[in-house]
Design a protein around this motif. Structure first.
Motif, PDB file in Angstrom:
ATOM      1  N   CYS A 265     -18.740 -59.577 -17.094  1.00  0.00           N
ATOM      2  CA  CYS A 265     -19.549 -58.752 -15.984  1.00  0.00           C
ATOM      3  C   CYS A 265     -21.059 -58.569 -16.615  1.00  0.00           C
ATOM      4  N   GLU A 266     -21.856 -58.960 -15.783  1.00  0.00           N
ATOM      5  CA  GLU A 266     -23.275 -58.794 -16.339  1.00  0.00           C
ATOM      6  C   GLU A 266     -23.793 -57.661 -16.675  1.00  0.00           C
ATOM      7  N   MET A 267     -23.192 -56.629 -15.820  1.00  0.00           N
ATOM      8  CA  MET A 267     -23.673 -55.241 -16.173  1.00  0.00           C
ATOM      9  C   MET A 267     -23.530 -54.790 -17.283  1.00  0.00           C
ATOM     10  N   ALA A 268     -22.346 -54.935 -17.711  1.00  0.00           N
ATOM     11  CA  ALA A 268     -21.908 -54.275 -19.092  1.00  0.00           C
ATOM     12  C   ALA A 268     -22.717 -54.521 -20.355  1.00  0.00           C
ATOM     13  N   ILE A 269     -23.410 -55.669 -20.273  1.00  0.00           N
ATOM     14  CA  ILE A 269     -24.351 -55.956 -21.442  1.00  0.00           C
ATOM     15  C   ILE A 269     -25.778 -54.843 -21.447  1.00  0.00           C
ATOM     16  N   PHE A 270     -25.805 -54.328 -20.221  1.00  0.00           N
ATOM     17  CA  PHE A 270     -27.089 -53.331 -20.169  1.00  0.00           C
ATOM     18  C   PHE A 270     -27.236 -52.326 -21.307  1.00  0.00           C
ATOM     19  N   LEU A 271     -25.800 -51.975 -21.808  1.00  0.00           N
ATOM     20  CA  LEU A 271     -25.658 -50.779 -22.540  1.00  0.00           C
ATOM     21  C   LEU A 271     -24.936 -51.238 -23.965  1.00  0.00           C
ATOM     22  N   THR A 272     -25.553 -50.563 -24.998  1.00  0.00           N
ATOM     23  CA  THR A 272     -24.817 -50.900 -26.240  1.00  0.00           C
ATOM     24  C   THR A 272     -24.586 -49.552 -26.883  1.00  0.00           C
ATOM     25  N   PRO A 273     -23.533 -49.651 -27.871  1.00  0.00           N
ATOM     26  CA  PRO A 273     -23.205 -48.161 -28.686  1.00  0.00           C
ATOM     27  C   PRO A 273     -24.575 -47.599 -29.079  1.00  0.00           C
ATOM     28  N   GLU A 274     -25.502 -48.516 -29.542  1.00  0.00           N
ATOM     29  CA  GLU A 274     -26.730 -47.652 -30.160  1.00  0.00           C
ATOM     30  C   GLU A 274     -27.477 -47.050 -29.324  1.00  0.00           C
ATOM     31  N   MET A 275     -27.558 -47.354 -28.021  1.00  0.00           N
ATOM     32  CA  MET A 275     -28.330 -46.788 -26.995  1.00  0.00           C
ATOM     33  C   MET A 275     -27.672 -45.364 -26.763  1.00  0.00           C
ATOM     34  N   ILE A 276     -26.404 -45.167 -26.838  1.00  0.00           N
ATOM     35  CA  ILE A 276     -25.513 -44.203 -26.558  1.00  0.00           C
ATOM     36  C   ILE A 276     -25.789 -43.298 -27.521  1.00  0.00           C
ATOM     37  N   GLU A 277     -25.740 -43.675 -28.870  1.00  0.00           N
ATOM     38  CA  GLU A 277     -25.883 -42.881 -29.962  1.00  0.00           C
ATOM     39  C   GLU A 277     -27.593 -42.318 -29.952  1.00  0.00           C
ATOM     40  N   GLU A 278     -28.219 -43.037 -29.621  1.00  0.00           N
ATOM     41  CA  GLU A 278     -29.675 -42.439 -29.538  1.00  0.00           C
ATOM     42  C   GLU A 278     -29.906 -41.389 -28.505  1.00  0.00           C
ATOM     43  N   ALA A 279     -29.051 -41.791 -27.406  1.00  0.00           N
ATOM     44  CA  ALA A 279     -29.250 -40.784 -26.137  1.00  0.00           C
ATOM     45  C   ALA A 279     -28.873 -39.464 -26.395  1.00  0.00           C
TER      46      ALA A 279
ATOM     47  N   ALA B 116     -25.386 -32.917 -23.724  1.00  0.00           N
ATOM     48  CA  ALA B 116     -25.207 -33.821 -22.391  1.00  0.00           C
ATOM     49  C   ALA B 116     -23.699 -34.445 -22.465  1.00  0.00           C
ATOM     50  N   ALA B 117     -23.148 -34.469 -21.366  1.00  0.00           N
ATOM     51  CA  ALA B 117     -21.874 -35.289 -21.202  1.00  0.00           C
ATOM     52  C   ALA B 117     -22.190 -36.766 -21.227  1.00  0.00           C
ATOM     53  N   VAL B 118     -21.287 -37.769 -21.652  1.00  0.00           N
ATOM     54  CA  VAL B 118     -21.736 -39.057 -21.607  1.00  0.00           C
ATOM     55  C   VAL B 118     -20.525 -39.585 -20.418  1.00  0.00           C
ATOM     56  N   VAL B 119     -20.968 -40.099 -19.262  1.00  0.00           N
ATOM     57  CA  VAL B 119     -19.921 -40.528 -18.502  1.00  0.00           C
ATOM     58  C   VAL B 119     -20.361 -42.092 -18.211  1.00  0.00           C
ATOM     59  N   LEU B 120     -19.523 -42.985 -18.463  1.00  0.00           N
ATOM     60  CA  LEU B 120     -19.571 -44.393 -18.454  1.00  0.00           C
ATOM     61  C   LEU B 120     -18.850 -44.917 -17.202  1.00  0.00           C
ATOM     62  N   TYR B 121     -19.576 -45.857 -16.507  1.00  0.00           N
ATOM     63  CA  TYR B 121     -19.010 -46.580 -15.549  1.00  0.00           C
ATOM     64  C   TYR B 121     -18.049 -47.547 -16.302  1.00  0.00           C
ATOM     65  N   VAL B 122     -16.909 -47.888 -15.804  1.00  0.00           N
ATOM     66  CA  VAL B 122     -15.926 -48.818 -16.316  1.00  0.00           C
ATOM     67  C   VAL B 122     -16.507 -49.946 -16.681  1.00  0.00           C
ATOM     68  N   ASN B 123     -17.545 -50.581 -15.900  1.00  0.00           N
ATOM     69  CA  ASN B 123     -18.155 -51.709 -16.029  1.00  0.00           C
ATOM     70  C   ASN B 123     -19.123 -51.680 -17.415  1.00  0.00           C
ATOM     71  N   SER B 124     -18.543 -51.330 -18.415  1.00  0.00           N
ATOM     72  CA  SER B 124     -19.033 -51.275 -19.734  1.00  0.00           C
ATOM     73  C   SER B 124     -18.135 -51.925 -20.835  1.00  0.00           C
ATOM     74  N   THR B 125     -18.577 -52.187 -21.988  1.00  0.00           N
ATOM     75  CA  THR B 125     -17.694 -52.660 -23.160  1.00  0.00           C
ATOM     76  C   THR B 125     -16.839 -51.677 -23.598  1.00  0.00           C
ATOM     77  N   ALA B 126     -15.816 -52.083 -24.298  1.00  0.00           N
ATOM     78  CA  ALA B 126     -14.737 -51.033 -24.997  1.00  0.00           C
ATOM     79  C   ALA B 126     -15.518 -50.316 -25.876  1.00  0.00           C
ATOM     80  N   ALA B 127     -16.288 -50.706 -26.535  1.00  0.00           N
ATOM     81  CA  ALA B 127     -17.200 -50.279 -27.895  1.00  0.00           C
ATOM     82  C   ALA B 127     -17.939 -49.015 -27.535  1.00  0.00           C
ATOM     83  N   CYS B 128     -18.469 -49.078 -25.944  1.00  0.00           N
ATOM     84  CA  CYS B 128     -19.430 -47.983 -25.575  1.00  0.00           C
ATOM     85  C   CYS B 128     -18.280 -47.293 -24.850  1.00  0.00           C
ATOM     86  N   LYS B 129     -17.297 -47.456 -24.089  1.00  0.00           N
ATOM     87  CA  LYS B 129     -16.158 -46.534 -23.713  1.00  0.00           C
ATOM     88  C   LYS B 129     -15.741 -45.627 -24.657  1.00  0.00           C
TER      89      LYS B 129
END
Ligand code: 13P
Ligand code: SF4
Length: 295
Positions: A83-97, A104-117
Motif C-alpha cells: 500500500c503506497e499510502m503507508a509509506i507517507f508515515l514513519t515512527p520518527e514523524m509520530i515521535e516528533e508530533a 494529543a491522541a494518535v489515531v492511525l488508519y490501518v493503512n500504515s506499517t506495524a511499526a507505526c501502529k
C-alpha cells in the motif's frame, strides 16, 4: 484440474482460509472464503479456526492478520503487494508530533506499517474512523497517514484533527476528482478521495459501507468512485444492478499483484510468510484490539 480446484484441494490439505479484500481481481474474490473491507477482514482474522491464513490483499492487511494471530501462519502471495499510502508515515514523524502536541491522541488508519501502529493509541479504518475518534477522551487528535480521511473525520467531529503528515494520500484515489469522473448514476465515494470529490457524493463510505448502501437503495445504476475492481465485487453481490467505475484508470497496483496463480503457488510453497517483530506486534495488537472493541 484447474487452478481454482487445485486451490480448493490445498485449502483442505493445509487447513487454510483465504481472506480477500474487495479490490481483488474477480478470479481471486471467487476462490476466497471471505471477502470484505479492511475492518471486516481484521475482525474476521480474529475469528478464524485454521492453521494458515492466505491473505489476498496488501501488506498492511496481512500484517494486521499476523499481529492478531501469533499462533497461525499468515501467507501473502506476493512480496510486492504494498500500500503506497503507508509509506507517507514513519515512527520518527509520530515521535516528533507527540512532542509537539503533548496530550494529543494518535489515531492511525490501518493503512500504515506495524511499526507505526505500535506507536498509536488506537487504529481505525474508513468504516469506523469517526466512531473511533469520538470514543477518545482527548480533544486533539493526530490522525494519519491519510489527510483526506482526516478531513472527512474533521467535518464530523468537534475534536481538533491534525493530519499527520499534512499531505498523506492514496495515489489511486487522489485522481478521483469531479472533473475526471462520470456522473451518470448514484455516486458512491470512498473517503480517501479528495474533499472536492467527497462534496459531490450521494454517499461517502468504506468499500463495505458501499455494499451496505446499495443493499438498502432502490437505485439501478451506480458510479463507483474508488478502486476499479470494487465494481466487480458489487456486480457479484447485486447482479441485477448496474455499476460503472467513476474512472477506469483507478487501479491499485499493489492489490493487482495477487493473481489466482500466485495464490496457488503461495499455498503450494508456503510463501511468503508474514512476520512482524514480537515487540512491535504486541504493541500494535493493543491499538488494533482497542479499535475492534469500539466498532
Ligand atoms: P476499505 O477499508 O474501505 O476497504 O478501504 C481500504 C483501502 O485501502 C482503500 O483504498
Ligand atoms: Fe493503499 Fe490506495 Fe491501494 Fe488502498 S487503493 S491499498 S490506500 S494504495
Amino acid at each position: 484440474m484447474n487452478l481454482a480446484e487445485e486451490i480448493k484441494k490445498l485449502k483442505k490439505e493445509m487447513n487454510a482460509v483465504i481472506l480477500a479484500h474487495n479490490y481483488q481481481r474477480g478470479e481471486v474474490q471467487r476462490i476466497a472464503d471471505f471477502t470484505g473491507d479492511s475492518l471486516q477482514l481484521a475482525r474476521k482474522a480474529t475469528e478464524i479456526d485454521a492453521d494458515y491464513i492466505v491473505f489476498a490483499g496488501v501488506d498492511f492487511m496481512a500484517e494486521t492478520a499476523a499481529v492478531l494471530n501469533p499462533d497461525k501462519t499468515v501467507l501473502i502471495p506476493s512480496q510486492v503487494a504494498s500500500c503506497e499510502m503507508a509509506i507517507f508515515l514513519t515512527p520518527e514523524m509520530i515521535e516528533e508530533a507527540r512532542k509537539k502536541y503533548p496530550g494529543a491522541a494518535v489515531v492511525l488508519y490501518v493503512n500504515s506499517t506495524a511499526a507505526c501502529k505500535a506507536m498509536a493509541d488506537i487504529t481505525c479504518t474508513s468504516a469506523n474512523a469517526v466512531r473511533v475518534v469520538e470514543s477518545l477522551n482527548e480533544d486533539t487528535v493526530l490522525f494519519g497517514p491519510d489527510s483526506n480521511l482526516a478531513q472527512y473525520v474533521a467535518k464530523r467531529t468537534a475534536k481538533k484533527i491534525i493530519p499527520l503528515p499534512p499531505n498523506g494520500h492514496c495515489y489511486v484515489h487522489t485522481n478521483l476528482m469531479p472533473e475526471n469522473v462520470r456522473h451518470d448514476g448514484v455516486l458512491l465515494v470512498h473517503p480517501e478521495c479528495p474533499m472536492e470529490m467527497q462534496n459531490e457524493a450521494d454517499v461517502i463510505a468504506s468499500t463495505g459501507g458501499m455494499i451496505r448502501y446499495v443493499a438498502k437503495s432502490d437505485a439501478k445504476r451506480f458510479v463507483v468512485a474508488t478502486e476499479r475492481d470494487m465494481v466487480e465485487r458489487l456486480k457479484m453481490e447485486f447482479p441485477e444492478r448496474e455499476f460503472v467505475p467513476a474512472w477506469p484508470d483507478a487501479i491499485c497496483l499493489g492489490m493487482k499483484q495477487i493473481t489466482l496463480r500466485k495464490v496457488y503457488e503461495s499455498m503450494k510453497e508456503k510463501k511468503y510468510v508474514v512476520k512482524v517483530n514480537d515487540e512491535i506486534a504486541s504493541k500494535a495488537k493493543k491499538a488494533i484490539e482497542r479499535m475492534l472493541e469500539v466498532s
